[in-house]
Design a protein around this motif. Structure first.
Motif, PDB file in Angstrom:
ATOM      1  N   ALA A 271       0.834  -1.210   0.000  1.00  0.00           N
ATOM      2  CA  ALA A 271       0.000   0.000   0.000  1.00  0.00           C
ATOM      3  C   ALA A 271       0.869   1.262   0.000  1.00  0.00           C
ATOM      4  O   ALA A 271       0.577   2.232  -0.725  1.00  0.00           O
ATOM      5  N   ASP A 274       2.355   1.872  -3.366  1.00  0.00           N
ATOM      6  CA  ASP A 274       1.383   2.427  -4.309  1.00  0.00           C
ATOM      7  C   ASP A 274       1.106   3.903  -4.030  1.00  0.00           C
ATOM      8  O   ASP A 274       0.934   4.697  -4.947  1.00  0.00           O
ATOM      9  N   ARG A 288       3.054  -2.923  -7.410  1.00  0.00           N
ATOM     10  CA  ARG A 288       3.168  -4.004  -8.390  1.00  0.00           C
ATOM     11  C   ARG A 288       4.586  -4.565  -8.419  1.00  0.00           C
ATOM     12  O   ARG A 288       4.765  -5.783  -8.528  1.00  0.00           O
ATOM     13  N   PRO A 361      -7.865  -3.374  -7.167  1.00  0.00           N
ATOM     14  CA  PRO A 361      -7.250  -3.055  -5.865  1.00  0.00           C
ATOM     15  C   PRO A 361      -7.669  -4.007  -4.749  1.00  0.00           C
ATOM     16  O   PRO A 361      -6.931  -4.183  -3.777  1.00  0.00           O
ATOM     17  N   ASP A 364      -5.266  -6.433  -3.260  1.00  0.00           N
ATOM     18  CA  ASP A 364      -4.124  -5.906  -2.497  1.00  0.00           C
ATOM     19  C   ASP A 364      -2.792  -6.372  -3.078  1.00  0.00           C
ATOM     20  O   ASP A 364      -1.851  -6.703  -2.345  1.00  0.00           O
ATOM     21  N   GLY A 366      -1.291  -4.488  -5.692  1.00  0.00           N
ATOM     22  CA  GLY A 366      -0.716  -3.386  -6.438  1.00  0.00           C
ATOM     23  C   GLY A 366      -1.105  -3.337  -7.897  1.00  0.00           C
ATOM     24  O   GLY A 366      -0.402  -2.730  -8.705  1.00  0.00           O
ATOM     25  N   GLY A 367      -2.208  -3.995  -8.230  1.00  0.00           N
ATOM     26  CA  GLY A 367      -2.635  -3.990  -9.626  1.00  0.00           C
ATOM     27  C   GLY A 367      -1.801  -4.871 -10.523  1.00  0.00           C
ATOM     28  O   GLY A 367      -1.815  -4.723 -11.750  1.00  0.00           O
TER      29      GLY A 367
END
Length: 484
Positions: A271, A274, A288, A361, A364, A366-367
Motif C-alpha cells: 500500500a 502504491d 506491483r 485493488p 491488495d 498493487g494492480g
C-alpha cells in the motif's frame, strides 16, 4: 490468367486436359507427414548418442492446400543395454518455449538410464520453420510497457507474419498434438510416455483427448487444466501462494518470532509503495513491483525460505534482498505462437469482467497483471476461436501422475486435483516446499522415474514423508545477500 474465352480457342483435347488437371488440383490431398534424418538444429556435444531429424507436417490440417512446415526432432538414445520400447517425450511450458534450445547433451539425464528421450520442437517455436517470434513484444512485456504499446506491437508482428505467408490459425494445441502422434507413427513407436510441464500439461491433455491409443503413461507437472480459464484467476493464484507463504511463517515459531505480523506488514508495504513509492537506487518501486518480486521468489524453491526476511527488511526500508528479484529481462517466449494458442483456445471462453477483476485493488497486489494476454491483444491478433472441446475437461483411463508444488504461484495444487474427477487412473502428489516445477527436485524426480518404470505399481510416498518442507528457521540469522 487463362480466361474462359481463351480456353474456348484451344483444341478440344487440350481444353479437356486442362480442366481435368484443375479438377485434380482442387481435390488433391495435402502431402502426408514425413520424417527425415538431418543434422541437429542445435549444436550437440560430440560423441554422444543423439540422433536428429525433421518432421514435415501441414501448417493447417483443416485446409486442403495448406503448405508444409518443418519441425526439428532430437532423439537421445538410452544408456541401457536393452532400452524400454516406450520412450519419454518432454513437453515444455509456455506456450512458446522451445523444446530443444540448449539441449546439447544427454549426460546426467536420469530418463536415459531406462529409455530414450525424444524432443519435438513445437510448431512456430524458435527452431521450427516458420518461427513466430515477436521480439518487440518480449521487450515491452519485460518493461511493463503501456498496454496500448503492447497491442500495437502485436498488430505489427501479426502483419509481418501474415505477409510472409504464415497461416496463424494453424498454430494450435490440437495441431501440435497431431504433430506428436504423426511423429510417433513415423518412428514406428507403438506407445510412448509424455511428461508435460506447465503449458506442456495442457498439450499433454490434448494428446490424451485426441490420441490416447499412443500413450502408455503421462506425467503432468504444475497442471493447467483445459477447462480452467487462466486469465480469470491469474492474480488470485499468486495471492493464494503469497498467503500460503505468510501463513507458513506465522505457523513456524522461529519465523513468527523473528518476523511477527508479517501478513499485515506485507500489506502495508504494498500500500505504501502504491501511495508514495519505495525509493530504490535506480527507480521508484510501486506496489506491483513489490508483488512481482515476491512472485519471482516464490518460483525459486531455494529462495522461498528467505522471503519472510526479504519482506520484513523491505518493510523496514532495507531493499538489498528484494531488489535482485525485481530485475526483469525479456523472456524467451515465442509470442506469435503464444498468442495464436491463447487467443484461439483461452480468450474465447473467458469473461472480460472476470479478467479485469484480476488487476483490481481489492486483491491488495498493487494492480499486478498476471494475465497471459488481454482482450485487446487478441483482438489485434485475429485468429479463429477453437471449438468447445478445447475448453472441456479431458476424460481418460491412461495412467497419469500429477505433481504440484506447495507454493506454486502460477498453477495452484487445486488445479492438479481437479483432474482426478475425470481421470480414474490418475494419482496426485503435492510436494512440500516446492513451486512451479514440482518434478525438478530429488523427491519429484524419484517419483517420476518410479512411475515411468511401472505406471500401475503402488507409488511410494517415502520421500515426501521425509521432506522437512520449508524450514524458515534456517534463514533466521543469515545476513541479506550482497547487491550485484
Amino acid at each position: 490468367m487463362m480466361t474462359q474465352t481463351n480456353l474456348a480457342k484451344l483444341p478440344v483435347i487440350v481444353a479437356v486436359m486442362m480442366i481435368a488437371t484443375a479438377a485434380h488440383a482442387s481435390g488433391a490431398k495435402r502431402p502426408a507427414p514425413r520424417f527425415e534424418k538431418a543434422e541437429c538444429a542445435v549444436k550437440v556435444m560430440p560423441g554422444e548418442r543423439i540422433e536428429c531429424g525433421v518432421l514435415y507436417v501441414p501448417e493447417n490440417r483443416r485446409k486442403t492446400r495448406s503448405r508444409t512446415i518443418s519441425l526439428p526432432v532430437m532423439i537421445f538414445r538410452s544408456t541401457a543395454a536393452t532400452p524400454a520400447a516406450d520412450p519419454v517425450v518432454y513437453l515444455p511450458g509456455g506456450p512458446g518455449l522451445s523444446s530443444i534450445d540448449g539441449r546439447t547433451t544427454g549426460k546426467g539425464n536420469p530418463f536415459l538410464m531406462e529409455r530414450d528421450l525424444i524432443l519435438l520442437e513445437g510448431r512456430g517455436n524458435a527452431f521450427a520453420r516458420p518461427s513466430l517470434a515477436c521480439p518487440d513484444i518480449n521487450v515491452l512485456r519485460a518493461q511493463n510497457a503501456d498496454p496500448a504499446r503492447q497491442t500495437e506491437a502485436v498488430a505489427r508482428c501479426r502483419a509481418a507474419l501474415v505477409a510472409s505467408g504464415v497461416d496463424l490459425d494453424g498454430y494450435t494445441s490440437a495441431e501440435a498434438a497431431d504433430d506428436l502422434d504423426a511423429l510417433r507413427r513415423l518412428l514406428g513407436i507403438r506407445q510412448w510416455n509424455l511428461i508435460g510441464f506447465s503449458y506442456g500439461t495442457r498439450l499433454a491433455q490434448t494428446v490424451l483427448q485426441r490420441h490416447p491409443e499412443g500413450l502408455r503413461s503421462v506425467v503432468l507437472d504444475s497442471v493447467l487444466p483445459i477447462d480452467v480459464n487462466y486469465d480469470e484467476t491469474a492474480a488470485s493464484s499468486l495471492r493464494r501462494a503469497i498467503d500460503a507463504l505468510l501463513a507458513a511463517c506465522a505457523n513456524d515459531p522461529a519465523c513468527d518470532t523473528r518476523y511477527p505480523d508479517l501478513h499485515a506488514r506485507f500489506a502495508t508495504l504494498v500500500a505504501d509503495a502504491d501511495r508514495s513509492g519505495v525509493a530504490a537506487p535506480d527507480r521508484m518501486l510501486r506496489g506491483r513491483d513489490i508483488v512481482e518480486a515476491v512472485g519471482a521468489g516464490l518460483q525459486q524453491p531455494a529462495i522461498i525460505p528467505t522471503l519472510p526476511r526479504i519482506i520484513s527488511e523491505a518493510a523496514d526500508g532495507r531493499l538489498a534482498g528484494l531488489l535482485p528479484l525485481t530485475r526483469q529481462t525479456p523472456s524467451s517466449f515465442n509470442w506469435g505462437l503464444r498468442l495464436s494458442i491463447w487467443c484461439g483456445e483461452e480468450m474465447p471462453f473467458e469473461t472480460s469482467l472476470r479478467m479485469a477483476a484480476q488487476t483490481a485493488p481489492a486483491l491488495d497486489l498493487g494492480g499486478v497483471d498476471n494475465r497471459t494476454a488481454t482482450p485487446e491483444m487478441c483482438a489485434a491478433w485475429r485468429v479463429s476461436p477453437a471449438d468447445a472441446k478445447a475448453n472441456q475437461p479431458v476424460k481418460s483411463d491412461v495412467p497419469v501422475l500429477i505433481l504440484a508444488g506447495e507454493f506454486d504461484p502460477v498453477t495452484p495444487p487445486a488445479w492438479g486435483r481437479r483432474l482426478l474427477r475425470t481421470m480414474p487412473n490418475a494419482r496426485f502428489v503435492q510436494i512440500p516446499g516446492q513451486s512451479h516445477g514440482a518434478m525438478f527436485n530429488r523427491c519429484g524426480g524419484q517419483m517420476t522415474l518410479a512411475f515411468l518404470h511401472d505406471p500401475g505399481a503402488p507409488l511410494s510416498g517415502d520421500c515426501i514423508a521425509k521432506l522437512p518442507g520449508t524450514v524458515f528457521g534456517l534463514d533466521a540469522g543469515t545476513a541479506a545477500p550482497a547487491m550485484k
